[in-house]
Scaffold this active site. Structure first.
Site, PDB file in Angstrom:
ATOM      1  N   ASP A 160      -9.402   1.761  -0.452  1.00 37.35           N
ATOM      2  CA  ASP A 160      -9.277   0.667   0.744  1.00 37.35           C
ATOM      3  C   ASP A 160      -8.694   1.548   2.087  1.00 37.35           C
ATOM      4  O   ASP A 160      -8.028   2.502   2.078  1.00 37.35           O
ATOM      5  CB  ASP A 160      -8.106  -0.188   0.279  1.00 37.35           C
ATOM      6  CG  ASP A 160      -7.794  -1.195   1.116  1.00 37.35           C
ATOM      7  OD1 ASP A 160      -7.866  -0.970   2.582  1.00 37.35           O
ATOM      8  OD2 ASP A 160      -7.935  -2.409   0.849  1.00 37.35           O
ATOM      9  N   HIS A 186      -1.608  -1.022  -3.644  1.00 32.49           N
ATOM     10  CA  HIS A 186      -1.009  -1.789  -2.425  1.00 32.49           C
ATOM     11  C   HIS A 186      -1.232  -2.959  -2.634  1.00 32.49           C
ATOM     12  O   HIS A 186      -1.622  -3.912  -3.080  1.00 32.49           O
ATOM     13  CB  HIS A 186      -1.784  -1.074  -1.342  1.00 32.49           C
ATOM     14  CG  HIS A 186      -3.530  -1.562  -1.393  1.00 32.49           C
ATOM     15  ND1 HIS A 186      -3.836  -2.330  -0.564  1.00 32.49           N
ATOM     16  CD2 HIS A 186      -4.431  -1.165  -1.865  1.00 32.49           C
ATOM     17  CE1 HIS A 186      -5.137  -2.526  -0.792  1.00 32.49           C
ATOM     18  NE2 HIS A 186      -5.647  -1.692  -1.628  1.00 32.49           N
ATOM     19  N   CYS A 236      -5.049  -5.967  -2.682  1.00 34.97           N
ATOM     20  CA  CYS A 236      -6.065  -5.039  -3.219  1.00 34.97           C
ATOM     21  C   CYS A 236      -7.067  -5.671  -3.842  1.00 34.97           C
ATOM     22  O   CYS A 236      -7.234  -6.532  -4.842  1.00 34.97           O
ATOM     23  CB  CYS A 236      -5.501  -4.019  -4.402  1.00 34.97           C
ATOM     24  SG  CYS A 236      -6.829  -3.093  -5.111  1.00 34.97           S
ATOM     25  N   CYS A 268      -5.741   3.750  -3.270  1.00 38.21           N
ATOM     26  CA  CYS A 268      -6.749   2.991  -3.549  1.00 38.21           C
ATOM     27  C   CYS A 268      -7.872   3.282  -2.308  1.00 38.21           C
ATOM     28  O   CYS A 268      -7.601   4.158  -1.520  1.00 38.21           O
ATOM     29  CB  CYS A 268      -6.568   1.445  -3.301  1.00 38.21           C
ATOM     30  SG  CYS A 268      -7.956   0.325  -3.272  1.00 38.21           S
TER      31      CYS A 268
END
Lengths: 508, 508
Positions: free
Chosen positions: B167, B232, B243, B165
């Site tokens: 992130d 995640h 997420c 991701c």
């Protein structure tokens, strides 16, 4: 005189902007064929049957578009009558072969008939009808085109990737000008100025290379990929009707395309995948007045040169009146002489046999196109400038390739393709917007039916690009002068140019 | 407590928006290690020396950023003094290790010091300093990471393509969480929700496949490409700190990544290039509180399943206190048991030996990361939510991979990458904009020095993406709350993160 031409003639008093005025040019009628009394412009190597088939096809497709303005004007005269919708649909069916969007007709009583919306939607419907009828209407000439898949393979090429300029005058380049049969092995990716995207090409090349190296391709061990860049110029109006992306300077157009082929594409692949990995490349110039070629000759290393070329208009003149065998021998001589040009001499050796076979075939095949323009278009096109009906953005409408039918920008995003799109919008500002007509833009992508979500992704890509176009030209969009439609086609399959709901052509 | 944390604490009265407040969570300190009195959280398979090196490195890099706010606040106090510029530069050099942009300092007398511009430029300078010092600062741990190129090749993989991701909590996933040595054979392409672009992956795979099939790759005939998607979740705040792209729903995150790996990527390649052509795939979930893994196991056909997995936090607990050999045997047993899960039984056979070798190594290596979080971050990260310093858009800054240092959107155009960029901007609206700080965005692309114009094209791409970002967020840009810089790096070469003139960090 086509659809818009008539409209433009009608509006000429109101607008001083004339596009591609052929009456301003004073030149010999048959520039490729200057003959004495009693002689005929009939070359022994020309396929006249093929030319007639191609011309029938050109007229058939073009007539779908030329009738639109007349039909709309006629319909407009009785838009306030009681049975308007029925009469309009009947006329459209008879004259155009498709229905009009009924909602637009039914709303006419409120603020009058929305002719500019109808115009765009008729253009899209005519495109779709041409694609739908392509297999029937092209059947004759498709089987006669000399440079088919087998011939290209006999020259050593499994794939031919052609990047012409986006300019409408180049959009018939494969079947007409080069006489290459469009098929799964031929890709057309047009960019303004023929300045193709090197990263896209490396990716396309690599994917074919995997098929070749993995053994999935028949005879892959002796076949290669061929990239052709096609620039253009105008012999009768060199400073005015050449390539807009290069300021109508054909020297610049040549150098830029040559650099991209050689110093960017070939070097990128050789440096990344090992010397010798690079595909073969070919550089061709088109005189868009005559559809005659300037073919640049690679040397023994596959390297090109701006000055090592020959021209098919000259070949036509030099071999007119010769018997076929004598003409072919003369062409081979012209090509051999040209190989010695360009300052490098023959130090790097001559092009390989497969390339020579291809170059000779291109030269001979183009003689038919030169004579096509002589016989069917009075030697030089009546409209030497822009005269496109719409813009196609995204991926090629493979079944539809015809001169000046559309401006084609191969792109995946407007962010990357903005320069190509800007040139197209600028052309249509003069062709359409200046006359009150909107710019019709067909956003078209292909999908692979074997891959899950491929169709959905193609539609999503179409919507994304459509939105980006509307964002890039907000003034046109706000004034209703930009009409975008989205269509998708199955790659090498049955669904062709299927319009996507929610846009301009879906409710009939 | 890092740079912005301090600033946020100062500003908390003014703004009620608190980000990732760790004090709200009441959970056991060491969720992966619940032990009785007298026991130690010291697993026999953990490389404690490596962990110390990684922690030293983490502190070194992070301190470059944590000092920025203090230094700026200090400088601000004497911005009207006579020798301001000299004093400010001296402090910056001493405390931060780099100069401040002198023009900003010299202009302070007019409207006061522009602290928000300085803040972004310090972030960029700290990034650059971290990249420049990477080879020195990473030297210790790089040679100890267990999953290096040789090991991956011994499992059968020439290339590992990881899509976590975007992130920030996933941006240390390769060297820390997976203990895979970053190198030319490892690619990280982050997308919101780990939803990587299938077309980009097919192109990347094909280019490596050409190298493999052409014989340019050593042992290419027995090696394959491995794609790993990393989703995640947050074990302590499953509905709040999972997420964002999947609404913090880890079931949805799992299914979406699984579908993209299997039904899209693998099917696309098998259908296009022949059954069996598809790369191996692996699906991994990360509990971002603990950096513990959920490893999904492929079957004998390489197919994955949402329910066939094992978790390393449980492995850590189950094998704590065992001797190395006994622990390894127990892990192999856990993996073998897990292979029977998921509803399909063992009908499709077990994963192949290379994949098993890799999975066992990942499981063992991650025990070190689990203990890293126990020893060096009190068992669960103090900040379980977002805490990134900036956004990186474009291509990975390969020499810099660290948890929560930046949000990373792999993209070539904002038109395609808009959803990933929007998530990042939304995160920074809370992290920075809500506190009066601009969003620093580094647009970064790589070039290949062997290819002509490659550097120029990377810079042009950077400018295009920078412009598209500023167009997409016009309000932020107009308010000075969006600071973009452009940098390019030579792929596997010496020029790393070179900032391009005309943007935010070029005048010192």
């Amino acid at each position: 005189m086509n659809t818009r031409k008539r409209l433009q003639a009608l509006r000429r008093e109101a607008s001083p902007v004339a596009v591609a005025a052929p009456e301003a040019v004073a030149m010999p009628d048959h520039p490729a064929c200057m003959i004495g009394g009693g002689q005929m412009c009939e070359h022994a190597l020309v396929d006249r049957d093929l030319n007639r088939m191609l011309f029938d096809y050109e007229r058939t497709v073009r007539s779908r578009f030329t009738r639109i303005v007349d039909v709309l004007k006629h319909i407009s005269t009785y838009q306030h009558d009681g049975n308007f919708t029925e009469r309009a649909q009947q006329l459209a069916r008879e004259q155009l072969g498709f229905d009009l969007p009924s909602q637009v007709l039914e709303d006419a009583w409120v603020c009058g008939l929305d002719l500019s919306a109808l115009h765009s939607r008729c253009i899209f419907s005519a495109l779709k009808a041409s694609v739908e009828n392509a297999s029937t209407e092209q059947a004759g000439w498709r089987q006669r085109l000399p440079l088919d898949e087998n011939f290209l393979r006999s020259c050593g090429y499994h794939t031919v990737d052609i990047s012409p300029c986006s300019d409408g005058r180049l959009q018939g380049v494969s079947p007409y000008v080069l006489r290459i049969l469009p098929g799964p092995n031929v890709r057309v990716k047009a960019y303004a100025g023929a300045l193709f995207d090197v990263d896209v090409d490396v990716s396309d090349w690599a994917q074919r290379e995997v098929e070749r190296l993995s053994g999935a391709m028949v005879d892959g061990d002796r076949l290669n990929y061929l990239k052709i860049a096609v620039y253009h110029f105008s012999s009768s109006s060199p400073d005015g009707q050449g390539c807009a992306a290069h300021g109508s300077n054909d020297r610049q157009a040549t150098e830029a395309a040559l650099h991209r082929l050689q110093n960017e594409l070939r070097t990128a692949i050789d440096q990344t995948f090992g010397a010798g990995a690079a595909p073969d490349v070919l550089l061709i110039g088109v005189d868009t007045d005559l559809d005659a070629l300037r073919i640049h000759l690679p040397d023994g290393f596959g390297e090109l040169n701006a000055h090592r070329y020959f021209e098919t208009a000259q070949v036509y003149r030099d071999t007119l009146g010769l018997a076929p065998d004598a003409a072919r021998a003369r062409i081979a001589g012209i090509v051999a002489d040209a190989e010695g040009m360009g300052g490098w001499g023959q130090g790097n050796g001559r092009m390989h046999d497969g390339m020579r076979r291809l170059v000779l075939a291109l030269a001979e095949a183009n003689l038919s196109q030169v004579e096509y323009v002589i016989k069917h278009h009075t030697g030089r096109y009546a409209t030497i400038g822009h005269d496109e009906e719409c813009i196609v953005a995204g991926e090629a409408l493979r079944p539809l390739q015809l001169r000046n039918l559309f401006y084609f920008a191969h792109l995946n995003t407007i962010e990357e393709g903005a320069p190509d799109m800007d040139v197209g919008i600028n052309i249509f500002s003069k062709l359409n917007v200046a006359h009150g007509l909107p710019v019709p833009v067909l956003v078209h992508f292909e999908y692979d039916v074997r891959i899950p979500q491929s169709r959905e992704r193609a539609i999503a890509r179409g919507r994304r690009v459509r939105d980006a176009i509307e964002s890039r030209y907000p003034d046109l969009a706000a004034r209703g002068l930009l009409n975008c439609a989205i269509a998708v086609s199955e790659r090498d399959g049955d669904e062709r140019c299927a319009f996507v709901a929610d846009d301009a052509v879906d409710d009939h």
